[in-house]
Enzyme design. Structure first.
Site, PDB file in Angstrom:
ATOM      1  CG  HIS A  59     -43.892 -96.937 -16.188  1.00  0.00           C
ATOM      2  ND1 HIS A  59     -42.585 -96.842 -16.598  1.00  0.00           N
ATOM      3  CD2 HIS A  59     -43.980 -98.081 -15.471  1.00  0.00           C
ATOM      4  CE1 HIS A  59     -41.913 -97.901 -16.173  1.00  0.00           C
ATOM      5  NE2 HIS A  59     -42.739 -98.668 -15.468  1.00  0.00           N
ATOM      6  CB  SER A  89     -58.053 -67.710 -16.564  1.00  0.00           C
ATOM      7  OG  SER A  89     -57.961 -67.072 -17.816  1.00  0.00           O
ATOM      8  CE  LYS A 120     -57.386 -73.117 -16.944  1.00  0.00           C
ATOM      9  NZ  LYS A 120     -56.396 -72.488 -17.818  1.00  0.00           N
ATOM     10  CD  GLU A 125     -49.697 -74.123 -12.526  1.00  0.00           C
ATOM     11  OE1 GLU A 125     -49.271 -73.827 -13.647  1.00  0.00           O
ATOM     12  OE2 GLU A 125     -50.824 -73.778 -12.120  1.00  0.00           O
TER      13      GLU A 125
END
Ligand code: ARG
Length: 461
Positions: free
Chosen positions: A158, A279, A285, A292
């Protein structure tokens, strides 16, 4: 000027330009040119062997086809936009080169069995490439698992800290999934590897063909036994696409963990600069774009599978033009899967695991509570009773801002006389992980056994 259609004799008018473009599959089926040519060669050889065409003409056909293959490979022959598909293109080019003999090649054959052969040959080869790409990924994951065998990390259920594990154990789990992906693809290829050639349009032929001969020349394990089935079904595409969908599901779950683990909240891993992006506005970043994208591309691989299933559903036997839609879907899935695997393996190989952070995370969250219950159970208390007591101790620790490892023995004793000084050793993260030596368990020694197993399996591929 558009090329005259092969069937022009039957028609009074030429095909409308837009309809012609709509109908044409050349722009995407041209990638099967080598398979189309090899299929034609095997067919021609069979026609000569059976005395259906004279050997001299078949020699001309085979020479001509070899020349076309060489020229396409060398980039000297471009695909003419006017041909309806790759089959028509090659046949027209052959006739252009060798004259009338080229017009005899299509004896005892139809584009319906031709296309079915081409896709099977094409996918058989490509499936092998995918299998070796997965094998490379399995190797990268297994090496990383071996390297991380002694790194202690929290295991989750979980997404809540559950029990401590070797970080390598979690990685090895993916190696096992990927091994099954390989086996699924190989299974699909086994069923795919039968030749529909000689099914002709749908009903076979009155010529004395030898389908088994052509099948053997093309490396098939046998022939499709029913000519209607031979030209009608694309279940082999569906099977392969399902195997790809499952593979992408695995890669997507792995990607999700990569994204989580590389976040500041976790920092369990650091991806190499060469597999991350910055970024355009936030200078700090370092984004896990590759993971992704793999997660994102899973959607199109699922979608392609659904598209083909839907296309096939409700089609009457035998061939229907709807079936031309099989190719773009499967080619897209194939290309996507290959691209994903090509970046995934080096991304894993170059990532660094931060053992200090995984250890620190494992220290929180009462991750050793099961082991404390096991401690009591091993001393004779029924596990359910031990479980209840430990639950009460966890609640007390939370209230007193303590963890199980620094909860005083005299406090423990209030809950059970079975608690002794040795409990602290028993619930240390090292003990919890190292002692999980049950088969397939989370201990470093088990991870090493798993790594050895995977390496043996890889040798069999
Ligand atoms: N381009 C067609 C396809 O991919 C080849 C088979 C055409 N057959 C036919 N009867 N129109 O499905």
């Amino acid at each position: 000027m558009a090329m005259e259609k092969m069937w022009a004799g039957r028609f009074q008018k030429a095909l409308d330009k837009k309809a012609d473009d709509f109908n044409s599959s050349l722009r995407f089926d041209c990638r099967m040119y080598a398979q189309d040519i090899k299929g034609s060669m095997a067919h021609a050889a069979m026609l000569a062997k059976q005395g259906i065409l004279p050997q001299s003409e078949v020699d001309l056909i085979i020479d001509g086809l070899e020349g076309i293959l060489r020229d396409i490979d060398a980039g000297k022959l471009a695909f003419d936009g006017d041909a309806e598909d790759i089959h028509m293109f090659i046949e027209a080019e052959l006739t252009k080169r060798i004259g009338d003999a080229g017009k005899r090649l299509h004896t005892a054959r139809s584009r319906n069995d031709q296309v079915a052969v081409d896709i099977r040959l094409y996918l058989r080869d490509e499936a092998e490439t995918v299998v070796s790409l997965i094998a490379e990924l399995v190797k990268a994951v297994t090496d990383k698992a071996e390297e991380s065998a002694d790194i202690i990390a929290p295991g989750y259920t979980h997404l809540q800290r559950a029990q401590p594990i070797s970080f390598g154990h979690q990685l090895a789990a993916y190696a096992m999934m990927l091994l099954r992906d390989i086996s699924r693809i190989k299974d699909a290829v086994k069923r795919m590897n039968y030749s529909p050639l000689g099914s002709c349009a749908l009903a076979g032929t009155t010529y004395p063909t030898d389908r088994a001969f052509a099948a053997q020349k093309l490396g098939f394990d046998g022939i499709v036994q029913n000519s209607i089935d031979g030209v009608s079904d694309r279940d082999f595409c569906v099977e392969l696409m399902s195997a790809f969908a499952v593979l992408m599901m695995h890669l997507s779950r792995f990607s999700e963990e990569i994204v989580l683990w590389s976040s500041w909240e976790f920092k369990f891993i650091e991806l190499d600069d060469s597999y991350t992006t910055g970024s355009s506005i936030m200078p700090q970043k370092k984004n896990p774009d590759m993971a992704e994208l793999v997660r994102g591309k899973t959607g199109r691989v699922y979608g392609n599978l659904m598209a083909l299933l839907t296309t096939l559903k409700g089609l009457p036997l035998a061939y229907n033009k709807d079936m031309q839609e099989d190719k773009e879907a499967i080619f897209d899935s194939l290309d996507t899967v290959k691209m994903c695997l090509e970046v995934f393996a080096p991304m894993i190989a170059t990532m660094k695991v931060n053992g200090e952070n995984t250890y620190r995370a494992a220290q929180k969250g009462f991750i050793n509570a099961t082991d404390l219950a096991d401690y009591l159970a091993k001393k004779g208390m029924p596990f359910r009773a031990a479980y209840k007591i430990v639950g009460q101790i966890v609640a007390a620790c939370i209230e007193k801002d303590r963890v199980l490892d620094n909860f005083p023995l005299e406090e423990y004793k209030k809950y059970s006389e079975l608690f002794e000084e040795d409990l602290y050793d028993e619930i240390s993260l090292e003990t919890c992980v190292n002692k999980r030596t049950s088969a397939g368990g989370a201990s470093p020694s088990s991870v090493k056994t798993q790594v050895a197993y995977v390496k043996e399996e890889l040798k069999k591929i």
